[in-house]
Write a protein that holds these residues in place. Sequence first.
Motif, short mmCIF file in Angstrom:
data_model
loop_
_atom_site.label_atom_id
_atom_site.label_comp_id
_atom_site.label_asym_id
_atom_site.label_seq_id
_atom_site.Cartn_x
_atom_site.Cartn_y
_atom_site.Cartn_z
N LYS A 64 5.23 -7.49 14.21
CA LYS A 64 4.85 -6.25 13.52
C LYS A 64 3.39 -5.98 13.88
CE LYS A 64 7.65 -7.13 9.37
NZ LYS A 64 7.63 -7.28 7.90
N ALA A 65 3.08 -4.71 14.13
CA ALA A 65 1.70 -4.35 14.47
C ALA A 65 1.38 -2.97 13.93
CB ALA A 65 1.50 -4.37 15.98
N PHE A 66 0.11 -2.75 13.70
CA PHE A 66 -0.34 -1.39 13.41
C PHE A 66 -1.71 -1.18 14.02
CE2 PHE A 66 -2.31 -3.53 9.81
CZ PHE A 66 -3.48 -2.81 9.55
N HIS A 67 -2.01 0.08 14.28
CA HIS A 67 -3.28 0.46 14.87
C HIS A 67 -4.21 0.87 13.73
CE1 HIS A 67 -5.57 3.11 18.01
NE2 HIS A 67 -6.36 2.28 17.35
N ASP A 68 -5.16 0.04 13.45
CA ASP A 68 -6.14 0.30 12.38
C ASP A 68 -7.20 1.24 12.93
OD1 ASP A 68 -7.62 0.18 10.07
OD2 ASP A 68 -8.31 -1.87 10.38
N VAL A 69 -6.85 2.50 13.02
CA VAL A 69 -7.69 3.52 13.66
C VAL A 69 -9.04 3.63 12.95
CG1 VAL A 69 -7.88 5.97 14.26
CG2 VAL A 69 -5.69 4.79 14.49
N ASP A 70 -9.02 3.63 11.61
CA ASP A 70 -10.28 3.78 10.87
C ASP A 70 -11.01 2.45 10.68
OD1 ASP A 70 -8.69 2.59 8.94
OD2 ASP A 70 -8.69 4.31 7.59
N ASP A 71 -10.44 1.36 11.19
CA ASP A 71 -11.07 0.04 11.23
C ASP A 71 -11.48 -0.46 9.85
OD1 ASP A 71 -11.53 -2.08 12.89
OD2 ASP A 71 -13.53 -1.44 13.51
N ASP A 72 -10.62 -0.21 8.85
CA ASP A 72 -10.93 -0.69 7.50
C ASP A 72 -10.17 -1.96 7.14
OD1 ASP A 72 -8.35 0.25 7.12
OD2 ASP A 72 -8.84 1.52 5.40
N GLY A 73 -9.37 -2.50 8.07
CA GLY A 73 -8.66 -3.75 7.84
C GLY A 73 -7.34 -3.61 7.13
N ALA A 74 -6.91 -2.39 6.84
CA ALA A 74 -5.65 -2.16 6.14
C ALA A 74 -4.94 -0.95 6.73
CB ALA A 74 -5.89 -1.93 4.66
N MET A 75 -3.62 -0.93 6.59
CA MET A 75 -2.86 0.22 7.07
C MET A 75 -3.04 1.37 6.07
SD MET A 75 1.19 0.82 7.79
CE MET A 75 1.27 -0.02 9.34
N ALA A 76 -3.51 2.49 6.58
CA ALA A 76 -3.69 3.67 5.72
C ALA A 76 -2.34 4.31 5.43
CB ALA A 76 -4.62 4.67 6.41
N THR A 77 -2.18 4.74 4.19
CA THR A 77 -0.93 5.39 3.76
C THR A 77 -1.24 6.69 3.04
OG1 THR A 77 -0.93 4.17 1.67
CG2 THR A 77 0.29 3.18 3.51
N ASN A 78 -0.23 7.54 2.96
CA ASN A 78 -0.37 8.77 2.19
C ASN A 78 -0.11 8.47 0.71
OD1 ASN A 78 2.42 8.79 1.73
ND2 ASN A 78 2.84 10.31 3.31
N PRO A 79 -0.22 9.45 -0.17
CA PRO A 79 0.01 9.20 -1.60
C PRO A 79 1.40 8.66 -1.94
CG PRO A 79 -1.12 11.28 -1.30
CD PRO A 79 -0.72 10.81 0.06
N PHE A 80 2.36 8.83 -1.05
CA PHE A 80 3.72 8.34 -1.29
C PHE A 80 3.94 6.94 -0.70
CE2 PHE A 80 3.96 12.99 -1.12
CZ PHE A 80 4.39 13.23 -2.42
N GLY A 81 2.90 6.36 -0.10
CA GLY A 81 3.00 5.03 0.48
C GLY A 81 3.49 5.00 1.91
N MET A 82 3.64 6.16 2.52
CA MET A 82 4.08 6.22 3.92
C MET A 82 2.89 5.98 4.84
SD MET A 82 7.34 7.15 3.71
CE MET A 82 7.71 7.89 5.27
N PRO A 83 3.05 5.15 5.86
CA PRO A 83 1.94 4.87 6.78
C PRO A 83 1.49 6.13 7.50
CG PRO A 83 3.77 3.35 7.14
CD PRO A 83 4.26 4.40 6.21
N ILE A 84 0.17 6.27 7.62
CA ILE A 84 -0.37 7.39 8.38
C ILE A 84 -1.11 6.91 9.64
CG2 ILE A 84 -0.44 9.01 6.46
CD1 ILE A 84 -3.43 8.40 6.15
N GLU A 85 -1.16 5.59 9.84
CA GLU A 85 -1.69 5.03 11.07
C GLU A 85 -0.51 4.54 11.91
OE1 GLU A 85 -6.10 3.40 10.29
OE2 GLU A 85 -4.57 2.25 9.23
N PRO A 86 -0.63 4.59 13.23
CA PRO A 86 0.49 4.16 14.09
C PRO A 86 0.88 2.70 13.85
CG PRO A 86 -1.16 5.34 15.37
CD PRO A 86 -1.76 5.08 14.01
N TYR A 87 2.17 2.44 13.91
CA TYR A 87 2.70 1.09 13.74
C TYR A 87 3.86 0.89 14.70
CZ TYR A 87 6.21 3.52 10.96
OH TYR A 87 7.20 4.37 10.55
N ALA A 88 4.20 -0.37 14.94
CA ALA A 88 5.28 -0.66 15.88
C ALA A 88 5.83 -2.05 15.61
CB ALA A 88 4.78 -0.56 17.32
N PHE A 89 6.97 -2.32 16.23
CA PHE A 89 7.66 -3.60 16.11
C PHE A 89 8.04 -4.07 17.51
CE2 PHE A 89 8.44 -0.92 12.45
CZ PHE A 89 8.00 -1.73 11.42
#
Length: 141
Positions: A84-109
């Motif tokens: 599992k991977a994600f691109h931490d574009v904003d470099d904050d150490g966590a996957m950014a999500t929208n208010p509904f919990g959906m990822p807004i940063e790229p991710y892949a498997f």
Amino acid sequence: MKALLAAAALSLLAAPALAQDAGADVTFTFQVGQPSGHIMVALFDSQAAYDGSGGPVRVARVDASGAVVQAAFEGLPTGDYAMKAFHDVDDDGAMATNPFGMPIEPYAFSNNAVGNMGPAGWDRAHFSVSGDTVQTINLAQ
């Protein structure tokens, strides 16, 4: 003196066996859409761990300053793995999500597996390792 020579001979005989037991290397080549931040990678060696009942066997954090970046895991035992991977574009150490919990940063498997209303399952993402393995993963979403 004979004991020393015998020990040296045994170590020379054991060296090829140790080299064979060094394990396999797995390399993920990520195609990145935005060259910033880091790629966060987790490698799992069982379905239970992948599904959240345990942790990854290896993790990596690689600089995403180019359009293509690599994460390598060396010396892995033969077996099944999933990534599992994600691109931490904003470099904050966590996957950014929208208010509904959906990822807004790229991710892949691994295997570029795609989930259905959630992460890709082990059945789609796992792969066998018995020798060196390379996968190209698209994170350019």
